[in-house]
Design a protein around this motif. Sequence first.
Motif, PDB file in Angstrom:
ATOM      1  N   ILE A 155       0.818  -1.218   0.000  1.00 15.29           N
ATOM      2  CA  ILE A 155       0.000   0.000   0.000  1.00 15.29           C
ATOM      3  C   ILE A 155       0.852   1.269   0.000  1.00 15.29           C
ATOM      4  CG2 ILE A 155      -1.696   1.345   1.321  1.00 15.29           C
ATOM      5  CD1 ILE A 155      -3.053  -1.336   2.030  1.00 15.29           C
ATOM      6  N   PRO A 156       1.894   1.394   0.838  1.00 15.29           N
ATOM      7  CA  PRO A 156       2.713   2.615   0.769  1.00 15.29           C
ATOM      8  C   PRO A 156       3.397   2.814  -0.583  1.00 15.29           C
ATOM      9  CG  PRO A 156       3.059   1.503   2.862  1.00 15.29           C
ATOM     10  CD  PRO A 156       2.254   0.563   2.011  1.00 15.29           C
ATOM     11  N   LEU A 157       3.730   1.726  -1.285  1.00 15.91           N
ATOM     12  CA  LEU A 157       4.357   1.846  -2.599  1.00 15.91           C
ATOM     13  C   LEU A 157       3.432   2.508  -3.611  1.00 15.91           C
ATOM     14  CD1 LEU A 157       6.129  -1.618  -2.834  1.00 15.91           C
ATOM     15  CD2 LEU A 157       7.266   0.599  -2.842  1.00 15.91           C
ATOM     16  N   LEU A 158       2.139   2.492  -3.322  1.00 14.48           N
ATOM     17  CA  LEU A 158       1.143   3.058  -4.228  1.00 14.48           C
ATOM     18  C   LEU A 158       0.533   4.352  -3.706  1.00 14.48           C
ATOM     19  CD1 LEU A 158      -0.779  -0.235  -5.155  1.00 14.48           C
ATOM     20  CD2 LEU A 158       1.033   0.891  -6.463  1.00 14.48           C
ATOM     21  N   THR A 159       0.851   4.733  -2.495  1.00 14.86           N
ATOM     22  CA  THR A 159       0.160   5.868  -1.866  1.00 14.86           C
ATOM     23  C   THR A 159       1.136   6.846  -1.205  1.00 14.86           C
ATOM     24  OG1 THR A 159      -0.182   4.529   0.154  1.00 14.86           O
ATOM     25  CG2 THR A 159      -1.958   4.530  -1.481  1.00 14.86           C
ATOM     26  N   LYS A 160       1.619   6.485  -0.044  1.00 17.40           N
ATOM     27  CA  LYS A 160       2.480   7.387   0.730  1.00 17.40           C
ATOM     28  C   LYS A 160       3.784   7.704   0.004  1.00 17.40           C
ATOM     29  CE  LYS A 160       4.670   5.875   4.441  1.00 17.40           C
ATOM     30  NZ  LYS A 160       4.938   5.457   5.842  1.00 17.40           N
ATOM     31  N   ASN A 161       4.415   6.689  -0.573  1.00 20.22           N
ATOM     32  CA  ASN A 161       5.728   6.900  -1.184  1.00 20.22           C
ATOM     33  C   ASN A 161       5.685   7.812  -2.410  1.00 20.22           C
ATOM     34  OD1 ASN A 161       6.266   5.056   0.810  1.00 20.22           O
ATOM     35  ND2 ASN A 161       7.481   3.691  -0.449  1.00 20.22           N
ATOM     36  N   PRO A 162       4.764   7.582  -3.372  1.00 14.50           N
ATOM     37  CA  PRO A 162       4.697   8.547  -4.472  1.00 14.50           C
ATOM     38  C   PRO A 162       4.306   9.941  -4.024  1.00 14.50           C
ATOM     39  CG  PRO A 162       2.940   6.917  -4.657  1.00 14.50           C
ATOM     40  CD  PRO A 162       3.882   6.438  -3.598  1.00 14.50           C
ATOM     41  N   ALA A 163       3.487  10.054  -2.971  1.00 14.42           N
ATOM     42  CA  ALA A 163       3.144  11.383  -2.449  1.00 14.42           C
ATOM     43  C   ALA A 163       4.401  12.092  -1.946  1.00 14.42           C
ATOM     44  CB  ALA A 163       2.122  11.261  -1.325  1.00 14.42           C
ATOM     45  N   GLU A 164       5.279  11.359  -1.278  1.00 14.19           N
ATOM     46  CA  GLU A 164       6.524  11.941  -0.794  1.00 14.19           C
ATOM     47  C   GLU A 164       7.412  12.369  -1.964  1.00 14.19           C
ATOM     48  OE1 GLU A 164       8.145   8.919   1.704  1.00 14.19           O
ATOM     49  OE2 GLU A 164       6.829   9.396   3.402  1.00 14.19           O
ATOM     50  N   PHE A 165       7.505  11.541  -2.984  1.00 17.61           N
ATOM     51  CA  PHE A 165       8.323  11.864  -4.155  1.00 17.61           C
ATOM     52  C   PHE A 165       7.844  13.154  -4.819  1.00 17.61           C
ATOM     53  CE2 PHE A 165       8.662  11.560  -8.833  1.00 17.61           C
ATOM     54  CZ  PHE A 165      10.045  11.625  -8.961  1.00 17.61           C
ATOM     55  N   LEU A 166       6.547  13.331  -4.887  1.00 18.20           N
ATOM     56  CA  LEU A 166       5.958  14.475  -5.575  1.00 18.20           C
ATOM     57  C   LEU A 166       5.858  15.719  -4.698  1.00 18.20           C
ATOM     58  CD1 LEU A 166       3.093  12.453  -7.277  1.00 18.20           C
ATOM     59  CD2 LEU A 166       5.046  13.494  -8.484  1.00 18.20           C
ATOM     60  N   GLY A 167       6.180  15.583  -3.431  1.00 21.16           N
ATOM     61  CA  GLY A 167       6.023  16.717  -2.518  1.00 21.16           C
ATOM     62  C   GLY A 167       4.579  16.983  -2.165  1.00 21.16           C
ATOM     63  N   LEU A 168       3.737  15.966  -2.296  1.00 17.38           N
ATOM     64  CA  LEU A 168       2.320  16.093  -1.955  1.00 17.38           C
ATOM     65  C   LEU A 168       2.002  15.468  -0.602  1.00 17.38           C
ATOM     66  CD1 LEU A 168       0.730  15.234  -5.430  1.00 17.38           C
ATOM     67  CD2 LEU A 168       0.771  17.473  -4.318  1.00 17.38           C
ATOM     68  N   ASP A 169       3.033  15.076   0.123  1.00 15.67           N
ATOM     69  CA  ASP A 169       2.817  14.342   1.368  1.00 15.67           C
ATOM     70  C   ASP A 169       2.306  15.218   2.504  1.00 15.67           C
ATOM     71  OD1 ASP A 169       5.388  15.433   0.963  1.00 15.67           O
ATOM     72  OD2 ASP A 169       6.212  14.302   2.637  1.00 15.67           O
ATOM     73  N   TYR A 170       2.132  16.508   2.246  1.00 19.58           N
ATOM     74  CA  TYR A 170       1.521  17.375   3.256  1.00 19.58           C
ATOM     75  C   TYR A 170      -0.007  17.312   3.194  1.00 19.58           C
ATOM     76  CZ  TYR A 170       0.659  20.664  -0.568  1.00 19.58           C
ATOM     77  OH  TYR A 170       0.228  21.245  -1.741  1.00 19.58           O
ATOM     78  N   LYS A 171      -0.549  16.658   2.137  1.00 26.19           N
ATOM     79  CA  LYS A 171      -2.008  16.603   2.026  1.00 26.19           C
ATOM     80  C   LYS A 171      -2.552  15.325   1.400  1.00 26.19           C
ATOM     81  CE  LYS A 171      -2.453  19.109  -2.406  1.00 26.19           C
ATOM     82  NZ  LYS A 171      -3.189  20.205  -3.079  1.00 26.19           N
ATOM     83  N   LYS A 172      -1.681  14.484   0.871  1.00 24.11           N
ATOM     84  CA  LYS A 172      -2.138  13.260   0.214  1.00 24.11           C
ATOM     85  C   LYS A 172      -1.246  12.086   0.587  1.00 24.11           C
ATOM     86  CE  LYS A 172      -4.129  15.594  -3.853  1.00 24.11           C
ATOM     87  NZ  LYS A 172      -5.528  15.383  -3.477  1.00 24.11           N
ATOM     88  N   GLY A 173      -1.750  10.886   0.338  1.00 22.82           N
ATOM     89  CA  GLY A 173      -0.942   9.689   0.496  1.00 22.82           C
ATOM     90  C   GLY A 173      -1.177   8.898   1.760  1.00 22.82           C
ATOM     91  N   ILE A 174      -1.791   9.500   2.762  1.00 27.34           N
ATOM     92  CA  ILE A 174      -2.117   8.789   3.997  1.00 27.34           C
ATOM     93  C   ILE A 174      -3.490   9.238   4.488  1.00 27.34           C
ATOM     94  CG2 ILE A 174       0.280   8.418   4.733  1.00 27.34           C
ATOM     95  CD1 ILE A 174       0.040  10.805   6.582  1.00 27.34           C
ATOM     96  N   LEU A 175      -4.076   8.434   5.353  1.00 25.57           N
ATOM     97  CA  LEU A 175      -5.328   8.806   6.000  1.00 25.57           C
ATOM     98  C   LEU A 175      -4.985   9.516   7.307  1.00 25.57           C
ATOM     99  CD1 LEU A 175      -7.414   5.527   5.445  1.00 25.57           C
ATOM    100  CD2 LEU A 175      -7.347   7.595   4.025  1.00 25.57           C
ATOM    101  N   LYS A 176      -5.189  10.815   7.323  1.00 24.93           N
ATOM    102  CA  LYS A 176      -4.787  11.631   8.466  1.00 24.93           C
ATOM    103  C   LYS A 176      -5.680  12.854   8.549  1.00 24.93           C
ATOM    104  CE  LYS A 176      -0.661  14.000  10.320  1.00 24.93           C
ATOM    105  NZ  LYS A 176       0.776  14.288  10.084  1.00 24.93           N
ATOM    106  N   HIS A 186     -15.177   1.182  -4.194  1.00 21.32           N
ATOM    107  CA  HIS A 186     -15.596   2.575  -4.053  1.00 21.32           C
ATOM    108  C   HIS A 186     -14.368   3.480  -4.122  1.00 21.32           C
ATOM    109  CE1 HIS A 186     -19.297   0.789  -2.511  1.00 21.32           C
ATOM    110  NE2 HIS A 186     -18.604   0.201  -1.555  1.00 21.32           N
ATOM    111  N   THR A 187     -14.536   4.644  -4.751  1.00 19.20           N
ATOM    112  CA  THR A 187     -13.460   5.639  -4.814  1.00 19.20           C
ATOM    113  C   THR A 187     -14.015   7.006  -4.440  1.00 19.20           C
ATOM    114  OG1 THR A 187     -12.460   4.409  -6.664  1.00 19.20           O
ATOM    115  CG2 THR A 187     -11.622   6.623  -6.235  1.00 19.20           C
ATOM    116  N   PHE A 188     -13.288   7.696  -3.566  1.00 16.94           N
ATOM    117  CA  PHE A 188     -13.661   9.053  -3.150  1.00 16.94           C
ATOM    118  C   PHE A 188     -12.565  10.017  -3.586  1.00 16.94           C
ATOM    119  CE2 PHE A 188     -15.784   6.117  -0.399  1.00 16.94           C
ATOM    120  CZ  PHE A 188     -17.025   6.672  -0.138  1.00 16.94           C
ATOM    121  N   ILE A 189     -12.960  11.070  -4.285  1.00 18.56           N
ATOM    122  CA  ILE A 189     -12.032  12.106  -4.739  1.00 18.56           C
ATOM    123  C   ILE A 189     -12.426  13.418  -4.072  1.00 18.56           C
ATOM    124  CG2 ILE A 189     -11.044  13.320  -6.725  1.00 18.56           C
ATOM    125  CD1 ILE A 189     -10.584  10.419  -7.110  1.00 18.56           C
ATOM    126  N   ASN A 190     -11.515  13.981  -3.266  1.00 14.02           N
ATOM    127  CA  ASN A 190     -11.794  15.252  -2.597  1.00 14.02           C
ATOM    128  C   ASN A 190     -13.132  15.233  -1.868  1.00 14.02           C
ATOM    129  OD1 ASN A 190      -9.368  16.512  -3.710  1.00 14.02           O
ATOM    130  ND2 ASN A 190     -10.449  16.469  -5.664  1.00 14.02           N
TER     131      ASN A 190
END
Length: 447
Positions: free
Chosen positions: A355-376, A419-423
């Motif tokens: 799951i992190p290989l598809l979510t958290k890790n790419p968010a970190e690479f893209l600099g989006l980890d302040y708002k995407k990639g994890i449930l927080k 199911h998929t939720f966007i924003n």
Amino acid sequence: MTEFLIYSKRCFINDRFVESTIHIKNDKIHQIYNGYNEHNEIPLLNYNNLIVMPGIIDAHVHINEPGRDTWEGFETATKAAAIGGITTLIEMPLNASPVTTSIKAFKIKQNAAVNKLHVNCGFYGGVIPSNLTDIEGLIKEGVFGIKGFLTHSGIDEFPNVTKNHLEQIAPILKKYNVPLLLHCELSDNNVPKVNNPKSYQEYLLSRPQNWETNAIDLALDIQKRFDIKVHIVHLSASDGIKKILEHKEKTNKLTVETCPHYLYFNAENIPDASPIFKCAPPIREASNNDKLWGFLLEDGFNFIASDHSPAPPEIKQLETGDFFKAWGGISGLQFTLPILYTEGKKRGLKLEKLIPLLTKNPAEFLGLDYKKGILKIGYDADISVWDDTHEFKITEETIQHKHKGTPYLNEVVFGKNIHTFINGVQVVKNSELKTLQQGQFLLNKIT
């Protein structure tokens, strides 16, 4: 609904599965409660034992619009992404026409996507020999990285760059701390003569591992000398693993991805005259791909991306079977999750690692980890809900891509996105599209 609750016994939070209720308000995660937690007058979606996780982030997609939307387009690609549980994707600077190598072309691409984004979408810029002075402008406009080829890209509008070109733009990339993404193949003439263009083995021999490893040497040299972020896209050659590991011990500015097709298929099982399997670099032998799996299981890859690169049947040479004339790209955006999960189960890949290989890790690479990639709490409500027990066959009827040709057709796989939720909006319900045009444009924040 602008406010609702999602409950599951298996919410993926802080890298583990926990029983939780997630409170969505407007487009954000408002609160996360332990266990089952009802609130008066707030609708609750009870997903029981389904996996609730951050939406998938695919950081390597070719949508081809504008100019080649007969190959694919934002409308169909982002629908396929949503069905597959992908909530954010990053579009490559080719194979659209014009290619994204100038501010003007970047604006044309963004205009082409208006009212067609069913998931969130960001963009890379491209480097070619003639646009070195455009790189800084593209970065300021908000691209997430600069992509270059070290061999022919497949389209003449996007010629390859050399070491000299990369040396010229490296100071700009360093200044803005933006990654250089490289297609790592350095071609040469030391390959066998083609006798049978329908032979997959001949195609494989025409793009040997040393093409990749020679290019990786160049990439590592640039990274070291200029201290910039360098990302190796779609690694297929296991001979490159040792070089990458040794370099990663010296810096955290080297990253590397691979793709589902390099992990799921192998050369021994690809029939002749079947260019639906053609990609560059090629799908290699089973022994090579076993080593890629070993690298993955030892946390070698930073993330996994689809490298979705479709083309019409005639351009894929599906009738002629000619590997050497066919477009080199795999159509698979929609199926990243089930393909990886299905093969991963056989390889001992735990979901906590996948799951992190598809979510958290790419968010970190893209600099989006302040708002995407994890449930927080406070993060964007981009969520995928899927059933890891659901077995299904990939059929043309279920494919949302513009063209139904894919090497994954008729594969039986596990793990269906439900199911998929966007924003904070449910765009996929019970594996069918429900609400469209909920995706947002994403621009890189330059710091």
